[in-house]
Structures are given as C-alpha cells and as structure tokens.
Write a protein that holds these residues in place. Structure first.
Motif, PDB file in Angstrom:
ATOM      1  N   THR A 185     -17.286 -12.825 -70.993  1.00 16.76           N
ATOM      2  CA  THR A 185     -16.176 -13.694 -71.397  1.00 16.76           C
ATOM      3  C   THR A 185     -15.344 -13.034 -72.490  1.00 16.76           C
ATOM      4  O   THR A 185     -14.106 -13.023 -72.431  1.00 16.76           O
ATOM      5  N   TRP A 186     -16.012 -12.480 -73.481  1.00 12.91           N
ATOM      6  CA  TRP A 186     -15.297 -11.793 -74.559  1.00 12.91           C
ATOM      7  C   TRP A 186     -14.538 -10.574 -74.018  1.00 12.91           C
ATOM      8  O   TRP A 186     -13.409 -10.298 -74.437  1.00 12.91           O
ATOM      9  N   ALA A 187     -15.148  -9.840 -73.103  1.00 10.65           N
ATOM     10  CA  ALA A 187     -14.494  -8.661 -72.541  1.00 10.65           C
ATOM     11  C   ALA A 187     -13.238  -9.048 -71.767  1.00 10.65           C
ATOM     12  O   ALA A 187     -12.197  -8.380 -71.861  1.00 10.65           O
ATOM     13  N   ALA A 188     -13.318 -10.135 -71.001  1.00 12.16           N
ATOM     14  CA  ALA A 188     -12.142 -10.599 -70.259  1.00 12.16           C
ATOM     15  C   ALA A 188     -11.033 -11.034 -71.202  1.00 12.16           C
ATOM     16  O   ALA A 188      -9.849 -10.751 -70.964  1.00 12.16           O
ATOM     17  N   LEU A 189     -11.397 -11.721 -72.286  1.00 12.48           N
ATOM     18  CA  LEU A 189     -10.395 -12.142 -73.258  1.00 12.48           C
ATOM     19  C   LEU A 189      -9.761 -10.937 -73.958  1.00 12.48           C
ATOM     20  O   LEU A 189      -8.584 -10.963 -74.318  1.00 12.48           O
ATOM     21  N   ALA A 190     -10.529  -9.866 -74.145  1.00 18.52           N
ATOM     22  CA  ALA A 190     -10.013  -8.678 -74.823  1.00 18.52           C
ATOM     23  C   ALA A 190      -8.940  -7.975 -74.013  1.00 18.52           C
ATOM     24  O   ALA A 190      -7.977  -7.415 -74.575  1.00 18.52           O
ATOM     25  N   VAL A 191      -9.079  -7.969 -72.691  1.00 21.06           N
ATOM     26  CA  VAL A 191      -8.083  -7.281 -71.856  1.00 21.06           C
ATOM     27  C   VAL A 191      -6.982  -8.221 -71.385  1.00 21.06           C
ATOM     28  O   VAL A 191      -5.974  -7.765 -70.833  1.00 21.06           O
TER      29      VAL A 191
END
Length: 478
Positions: A105-111
């Motif tokens: 979830t954090w990775a998706a929000l980062a990109v």
C-alpha cells in the motif's frame, strides 16, 4: 514484474493506479497530437538538427532528440517520454516492495503522484529536458540504493547515468556529491569511488571539452553569471549601494517591489543583459553579470537570503499555484484549449528560424492538434488532480522525521537529500519555476515510504519445550 492474475490481486492498488496513469497518457497522445511547445524547445530541436554545444543550456536533451531524428516524428518523442515515466513507476514500485521491504500500500502511494499528477503528465508531453533528466537521476539513485554491496560495476553505471544527467540539466551535478556522501556512509571500498568518479567525469569532461572547442571556455554553459545576475536582479539596489562604474549598466530597472521575476528579467527585450533572440551572451557579458551578482550579494546578503527563502519555502510549498514567473510561462504547464501561439519567424541560435528548424527535424510544421473531447477530459482532470506544494512539504517533513527515528536511514537520506537539492538549487542560483518541482516529487515520496512503510520483521517461532536438544558438534579430529 509479471501481471499474472495472482500478481494483480496481491498488487491491486498499484495496478489500479498504473492503469489510470496509462489511460491519462493515452488521452494526452490522442488529445494533443504531436508535442506541446515551450520557448526552450526550439533550441533543443536546433541542436538535434546539427549537434553543437549550446551556450545557453546543456545540449544533452538535444542529443537525445538527434538520436531520434531519423524517424522525423515528434509524436515518438512524447511516446518515449510517457513510457519512461511509466517504466520508472513500475521499476520503483517493484524495488520498494522487493528490495526495500516496503508494504504494498505504501509503495503504491509512493508512485501514485508520478503516475497521476496532471502537471507531470503535461510535462511529459512538452518538448523539454525535464522528463529525460528525471529518468536518468531517479534511475541512478534507485540503482545506487539497491541492497547488496555496491561493487564497482554498479557504481560505474550510476556514475554514467549521473554524468549524462548533468549534461542534460546542470542541476544534476550536485547529485554526484550526494552519491559520494551516501557511499561514505556505507563505508564502501575505494574502487567503487574511482568507478563512480571516472564514469561521471567522462561525459561531463567530454562535453566541457566540446564546449571549449566551440566557445573557448571549459565549462557546461556560458550563462552561469547571467543566471546569477537574474537572481540578484530581484533585490539589487543601486541607489543605496553604488556599483563599480563598469557594472552600473547592469543595474535592474524599476523599483524593487515592481520588478519582473528574476528569470524573466534576463530575457526581456530591454534587459540590461542585452538579450535578443538568436544570439548568445558573450564571455565579457557573462563575467560582468557574475561580478555584479557577487557585488549585490555581498552588499545585501539578507535580501539575497530573503528572496531565496521566499521562493523555496513559500512558492514551493504553497497550496495554490500562482502565475509565476510570468503568466505566459505558467500557462505552458496547463493543457491548452487551442494550439499554443508560435512565432515561427523568430531566429534560433545556431542558424535558421523556429519554423525552419522544426520542419528540418519533423518534415512538418510541428503544430499541435487539439482533439476533443479527449483534450477536454484532461483539462478537467488537471483542474482537480495534482499534488499541491503543501502536500509535497508534508511528505518531505515525513521523510526528514524518518531519517531521525526510523530504520534504513542512509537510503532514506539519499532520496530525501536528492529531492531537497533539486528543489533548492534553482531558487539559490536562478529562480523558482513550477516545472522544477516535479523531478523532486518521486524522491520525496520514496523517502517517506522507505521511512514509514517498511514491513515489520516476522519474529522467529520459539522452539518447542519438548524438543530434544541437538547433539553438540564433535571436533573434526575426534
């Protein structure tokens, strides 16, 4: 990263964001056929027609266009620029999840900002160096931060990417120093530093040698002094402080509060720099401008700090965008309702007119075709979906807090300092511009995600009390 059904289910949020990002870029391609133009675009096309070291800006992006010239397709340029950012998002997400142990979830929000910000999509459609620069520097830092020992081969590739980035936009030069500091924190062996330095110096040194051959100066451009003059033109007070006689003609016009933006003062028709279309600043003008700038900063250091601080803290991190540095410049960052007005008869440095250099490159006029309703959809989207400067500031604060209190401090600091450098260097040396914010955005997001979104290590299962004790190992010569 494969897109099998099971992979899509596990990474459903990223796949949804990626799909929207692809749709936005398809809409840009069909809604604005060709490319969107900026004043700098014609210089890059002139370089591509017959490569030479441009005296006003590094020629790296022009050389990129020169490689694509045999296709005579401006649309191909935009396709590649859109594809580069999509590829960076996929690579970045994969590395966040697999290499940096960030929750999905954090990775998706980062990109997500890289994929969904409307101004980012529009910048990719402009014939400007920013997208290529972003791909080079962000790719280099991802590679540098990858877990595992940084051997000399990896360092050589990182140095090459940063070197090419530096001859694309000179603001990339300080990122080399950030890479060196990161390796020092990791206590890397000396061959790694040598590989990084040599491969960075090769493209930079080769370009400076090329520039010296044509312009007699071993440097990247011939406007460092002029740009710094523009920075000080915002506050220099020649009434309160008398400049040396040979510098007096460089005093900016008008009262301090009524002057145009710093960068705009360089390019005005009546600028003290003597600017005119199709001409470069000579060495003497650049040297005098630099002397004037140093004189102004020495006499008014607090005014210099005030101007830089206002641009960095207020303009960069404001919630709403202003029409800065000029109404026309800021308007170029919005999807247009009609083809941007062009002046094909204006001369271009290196020979020819705008219309002539575009025709030589594309075998056409290069005119942008605005196609409805696709263009209208993007214009409406741009009114509502972008990352405000205030949000960028909050993300940077989260990354800074993570450097202090969380794990993976060195990697977080690598991305955080790179983002801050990309935001701070333009206001310090030239002026603020909204397009300079976008290359820093993914760095800030990745720093925050790596600081606060990492998966917690799974504790080892305790051994059963009834399990028999393992026999002690016997000596080999027992």
């Amino acid at each position: 990263m494969s897109f099998s059904p099971s992979t899509v289910r596990r990474n459903w949020l990223f796949c949804a964001v990626l799909l929207v990002g692809v749709v936005l870029r398809v809409l840009a391609m069909v809604g604005f056929r060709g490319v969107l133009w900026f004043n700098d675009s014609y210089d890059f096309v002139r370089i591509a027609d017959d490569p030479f070291p441009h005296p006003l800006r590094p020629s790296g992006y022009g050389l990129f266009l020169w490689v694509l010239k045999p296709f005579h397709s401006l649309a191909l340029v935009t396709v590649l620029q859109h594809a580069a950012v999509l590829g960076l998002a996929v690579l970045g997400y994969r590395m966040l999840v697999r290499d940096f142990e960030v929750r999905r979830t954090w990775a998706a929000l980062a990109v997500a900002p890289m994929l969904l910000d409307a101004f980012q999509v529009e910048l990719e459609h402009l014939l400007l160096s920013d997208t290529l620069f972003t791909a080079l520097v962000f790719g280099a830092m991802l590679l540098l931060a990858k877990p595992g020992e940084a051997g000399w081969r990896r360092a050589a590739l990182v140095g090459s990417l940063l070197g090419v980035a530096a001859v694309t936009r000179s603001v990339g030069v300080p990122l080399f120093l950030i890479a060196v500091l990161y390796l020092l924190l990791r206590r890397t062996r000396w061959p790694v530093y040598v590989a990084l330095a040599v491969t960075f110096a090769l493209p930079v040194g080769a370009y400076a040698t090329w520039f010296q051959r044509d312009h007699g100066r071993f440097q990247m451009t011939g406007v460092d002094g002029v740009f710094l003059w523009g920075r000080t033109a915002a506050f220099a007070d020649c009434d309160a402080f008398t400049p040396p006689p040979d510098l007096a003609r460089l005093c900016p016009y008008g009262a301090k509060g009524d002057r145009p933006a710093s960068s705009h003062q360089i390019w005005e028709d009546n600028s003290p720099t003597g600017w005119s279309n199709g001409r470069a600043f000579d060495e003497e003008t650049n040297a005098r401008a630099q002397r004037f700038a140093v004189w102004a900063i020495k006499n008014q250091p607090l005014d210099y700090l005030r101007v830089v601080s206002y641009d960095f803290f207020v303009r960069t991190f404001s919630w709403h965008r202003s029409r800065y540095p000029t109404v026309g410049t800021e308007a170029r960052y919005h999807f247009p309702t009609k083809p941007t007005a062009r002046k094909p008869e204006l001369p271009v440095y290196g020979g020819g007119t705008r219309g002539a250099v575009v025709y030589e490159y594309s075998h056409g006029t290069g005119r942008t075709h605005v196609v409805e309703p696709y263009a209208g959809v993007l214009r409406g989207y741009q009114e509502h979906v972008s990352v405000p400067g205030t949000v960028l500031g909050v993300v940077l604060l989260a990354g800074a807090a993570g450097i202090v209190w969380r794990r993976a401090r060195a990697r977080t600091a690598l991305f955080w300092t790179s983002g801050v450098a990309l935001l701070a260097i333009p206001p310090i040396t030239v002026d603020f511009d909204y397009r300079y914010m976008l290359p820093a955005l993914p760095f800030a997001c990745f720093a925050a995600a790596m600081a606060w979104g990492r998966r917690r290590p799974v504790p080892a299962a305790p051994e059963a009390e009834s399990a028999p004790a393992a026999p002690e190992a016997q000596p080999a010569d027992a």
